[in-house]
Design a protein around this motif. Sequence first.
Motif, mmCIF file in Angstrom:
data_model
loop_
_atom_site.group_PDB
_atom_site.id
_atom_site.type_symbol
_atom_site.label_atom_id
_atom_site.label_comp_id
_atom_site.label_asym_id
_atom_site.label_seq_id
_atom_site.Cartn_x
_atom_site.Cartn_y
_atom_site.Cartn_z
ATOM 1 N N ARG A 47 0.827 -1.200 0.000
ATOM 2 C CA ARG A 47 0.000 0.000 0.000
ATOM 3 C C ARG A 47 0.866 1.257 0.000
ATOM 4 N NH1 ARG A 47 -3.302 3.102 0.468
ATOM 5 N NH2 ARG A 47 -4.549 4.074 2.106
ATOM 6 N N LEU A 48 1.950 1.209 0.703
ATOM 7 C CA LEU A 48 2.895 2.330 0.703
ATOM 8 C C LEU A 48 3.361 2.619 -0.723
ATOM 9 C CD1 LEU A 48 4.939 4.342 1.961
ATOM 10 C CD2 LEU A 48 6.491 2.419 2.255
ATOM 11 N N LEU A 49 3.678 1.570 -1.430
ATOM 12 C CA LEU A 49 4.124 1.716 -2.813
ATOM 13 C C LEU A 49 3.072 2.452 -3.641
ATOM 14 C CD1 LEU A 49 6.844 0.569 -3.141
ATOM 15 C CD2 LEU A 49 5.903 -1.520 -4.106
ATOM 16 N N VAL A 50 1.845 2.041 -3.467
ATOM 17 C CA VAL A 50 0.764 2.681 -4.213
ATOM 18 C C VAL A 50 0.645 4.149 -3.819
ATOM 19 C CG1 VAL A 50 -1.731 2.747 -4.540
ATOM 20 C CG2 VAL A 50 -0.525 0.566 -4.571
ATOM 21 N N THR A 51 0.709 4.396 -2.534
ATOM 22 C CA THR A 51 0.632 5.779 -2.057
ATOM 23 C C THR A 51 1.689 6.649 -2.718
ATOM 24 O OG1 THR A 51 -0.149 5.004 0.099
ATOM 25 C CG2 THR A 51 0.741 7.242 -0.002
ATOM 26 N N VAL A 52 2.901 6.153 -2.722
ATOM 27 C CA VAL A 52 3.998 6.940 -3.282
ATOM 28 C C VAL A 52 3.824 7.115 -4.791
ATOM 29 C CG1 VAL A 52 6.479 6.951 -3.707
ATOM 30 C CG2 VAL A 52 5.601 6.345 -1.452
ATOM 31 N N THR A 53 3.310 6.082 -5.416
ATOM 32 C CA THR A 53 3.128 6.133 -6.871
ATOM 33 C C THR A 53 2.230 7.292 -7.289
ATOM 34 O OG1 THR A 53 3.393 3.749 -7.021
ATOM 35 C CG2 THR A 53 2.347 4.833 -8.889
ATOM 36 N N VAL A 54 1.236 7.606 -6.505
ATOM 37 C CA VAL A 54 0.317 8.675 -6.883
ATOM 38 C C VAL A 54 0.630 9.992 -6.186
ATOM 39 C CG1 VAL A 54 -1.535 7.073 -7.415
ATOM 40 C CG2 VAL A 54 -1.384 8.062 -5.133
ATOM 41 N N SER A 55 1.723 10.028 -5.465
ATOM 42 C CA SER A 55 2.087 11.279 -4.792
ATOM 43 C C SER A 55 2.569 12.319 -5.804
ATOM 44 C CB SER A 55 3.183 10.998 -3.772
ATOM 45 O OG SER A 55 3.769 12.203 -3.336
ATOM 46 N N THR A 56 2.230 13.568 -5.540
ATOM 47 C CA THR A 56 2.665 14.620 -6.454
ATOM 48 C C THR A 56 3.980 15.249 -6.005
ATOM 49 O OG1 THR A 56 1.239 16.112 -5.242
ATOM 50 C CG2 THR A 56 0.384 15.221 -7.300
ATOM 51 N N ASP A 57 4.490 14.814 -4.877
ATOM 52 C CA ASP A 57 5.785 15.288 -4.416
ATOM 53 C C ASP A 57 6.837 15.036 -5.497
ATOM 54 O OD1 ASP A 57 7.498 15.568 -1.478
ATOM 55 O OD2 ASP A 57 8.523 14.697 -3.197
ATOM 56 N N PRO A 58 7.599 16.062 -5.875
ATOM 57 C CA PRO A 58 8.575 15.910 -6.961
ATOM 58 C C PRO A 58 9.592 14.797 -6.689
ATOM 59 C CG PRO A 58 8.380 18.204 -6.290
ATOM 60 C CD PRO A 58 7.601 17.420 -5.311
ATOM 61 N N PHE A 59 10.054 14.734 -5.443
ATOM 62 C CA PHE A 59 11.000 13.679 -5.112
ATOM 63 C C PHE A 59 10.352 12.306 -5.275
ATOM 64 C CE2 PHE A 59 12.798 10.768 -1.922
ATOM 65 C CZ PHE A 59 14.093 10.699 -2.403
ATOM 66 N N ALA A 60 9.113 12.204 -4.866
ATOM 67 C CA ALA A 60 8.392 10.943 -5.036
ATOM 68 C C ALA A 60 8.315 10.573 -6.515
ATOM 69 C CB ALA A 60 6.987 11.054 -4.439
ATOM 70 N N SER A 61 8.043 11.554 -7.355
ATOM 71 C CA SER A 61 7.957 11.283 -8.789
ATOM 72 C C SER A 61 9.274 10.732 -9.314
ATOM 73 C CB SER A 61 7.582 12.555 -9.543
ATOM 74 O OG SER A 61 6.255 12.929 -9.227
ATOM 75 N N GLU A 62 10.351 11.357 -8.897
ATOM 76 C CA GLU A 62 11.677 10.863 -9.304
ATOM 77 C C GLU A 62 11.844 9.406 -8.914
ATOM 78 O OE1 GLU A 62 15.313 12.843 -8.055
ATOM 79 O OE2 GLU A 62 14.323 14.786 -8.340
ATOM 80 N N VAL A 63 11.558 9.157 -7.659
ATOM 81 C CA VAL A 63 11.706 7.816 -7.122
ATOM 82 C C VAL A 63 10.853 6.813 -7.896
ATOM 83 C CG1 VAL A 63 10.948 6.446 -5.145
ATOM 84 C CG2 VAL A 63 12.467 8.387 -4.801
ATOM 85 N N VAL A 64 9.633 7.202 -8.161
ATOM 86 C CA VAL A 64 8.734 6.303 -8.868
ATOM 87 C C VAL A 64 9.252 6.035 -10.275
ATOM 88 C CG1 VAL A 64 6.421 6.084 -9.845
ATOM 89 C CG2 VAL A 64 6.724 6.926 -7.521
ATOM 90 N N ASP A 65 9.727 7.084 -10.913
ATOM 91 C CA ASP A 65 10.310 6.925 -12.240
ATOM 92 C C ASP A 65 11.441 5.905 -12.210
ATOM 93 O OD1 ASP A 65 9.224 8.060 -14.412
ATOM 94 O OD2 ASP A 65 10.358 9.928 -14.339
ATOM 95 N N ALA A 66 12.314 6.079 -11.234
ATOM 96 C CA ALA A 66 13.457 5.175 -11.127
ATOM 97 C C ALA A 66 12.990 3.740 -10.873
ATOM 98 C CB ALA A 66 14.373 5.632 -10.000
ATOM 99 N N MET A 67 12.028 3.587 -9.982
ATOM 100 C CA MET A 67 11.522 2.244 -9.690
ATOM 101 C C MET A 67 10.923 1.609 -10.937
ATOM 102 S SD MET A 67 9.872 2.415 -5.858
ATOM 103 C CE MET A 67 8.434 3.328 -6.363
#
Lengths: 196, 196
Positions: free
Chosen positions: A106-126
């Motif tokens: 669920r954490l993964l999903v949360t981060v995936t839809v986060s608009t935080d720029p750092f989160a976006s970077e992280v998601v892209d990398a993942m």
Amino acid sequence: MSPRQLERRKHLIDAALTLVSETGVERLQMKQVSERSGVALGTTYRYFSSKDHLLAAAASDWRAKLMDDLTAELRGSVPPARGSDRVVRFVRRGMRAFQRQPNLARLLVTVTVSTDPFASEVVDAMAATGRASLLALMPDVPPAAREVVPHLIDAAWQGELVAWVTGRSTLSDAFARLEEVIRLVLAPYSAGSMAV
Amino acid sequence: MSPRQLERRKHLIDAALTLVSETGVERLQMKQVSERSGVALGTTYRYFSSKDHLLAAAASDWRAKLMDDLTAELRGSVPPARGSDRVVRFVRRGMRAFQRQPNLARLLVTVTVSTDPFASEVVDAMAATGRASLLALMPDVPPAAREVVPHLIDAAWQGELVAWVTGRSTLSDAFARLEEVIRLVLAPYSAGSMAV
DNA sequence: CTTCGGATGAGAACGTGGTTCTACTTCCGG
DNA sequence: CCGGAAGTAGAACCACGTTCTCATCCGAAG
């Protein structure tokens, strides 16, 4: 960043992961994280500018461990003949890992839809590493499709993950649909296929 | 539910949609919704037990309108020869609608990952109608694939929507990838295809 | 070794916003 | 016409992310 600081950072991430896996993302409080990690609350914000930031870092961390485990496991098993079987097996193991840690899924999903720029970077990398891992399991896919196919399977995977995490489907249903998708998409390239 | 109550409910949903489209989900406050709709705050909670509940209802409402528009538009245009073109065109129009209302697109994503049980129901229903609409555009897909293919395209669509909404990709990139997916998946069934 | 500035600890304080509560009024079916 | 459900206006409650204060600590420059 000094070794001591790196250690603090790691403690924060570990504490966040522990707490999330125990109680779920929605119940995670920054105060708890700081207490559990032995780092002062104010200091926590020196390392992670917001809760989203910390969550993204934690998610990235767990996901990296997970991928390592998955690919390591895979090396130990006998590679079956058909290409799609390898992918299906890989995805199944991924799903099992999610099943073992639903709160982290669920954490993964949360981060995936986060608009935080750092989160976006992280998601892209993942996403990139995920696609790379998938691609490594399908050597028979021709160059023209080596971008789309992993992207497609990854998207389907994400979709099922969300459906499961939000209670819209059971894990086995999710996996069944996902397997169907994989076989459909990989059918043209599998060794025993009728065409090509 | 009396007509008066239905009207109040509608006002609440409309106010929520207006405010979301103006300021974004994250800035939406229940107090604003009640003020804008002319319904007391306490009463709002009599109609929707939580903010998530209201958001889900609002998202469902907008999405229904959107799908109506899309299918209506489609009836007016000349159906092109190749099946995949029809789907691509449909999806493109959907994306354009999102582009016109980025805040509502984001609302959709928010609701999609909500764990609220009502939200899950709503999302399930939305997904079902979406798949049905897609399926109607691909008459040449054989029975064996009439479940998977729409599901697959829907998943890819969702994925691109999330990537765009979270700022990980531009809308045109998202659409380009999505188009590629659609063409890949529908290739075997299109009239001009090499096989089958 | 001393010193000084930046980092940390401990925890109080702030601000926001979802949710609930209160006291009063209005609506409506029997 | 009445009683209770439903609605209004807005205060009050409360959880929690974030910031602030200030004493203390650490580590590198001199």
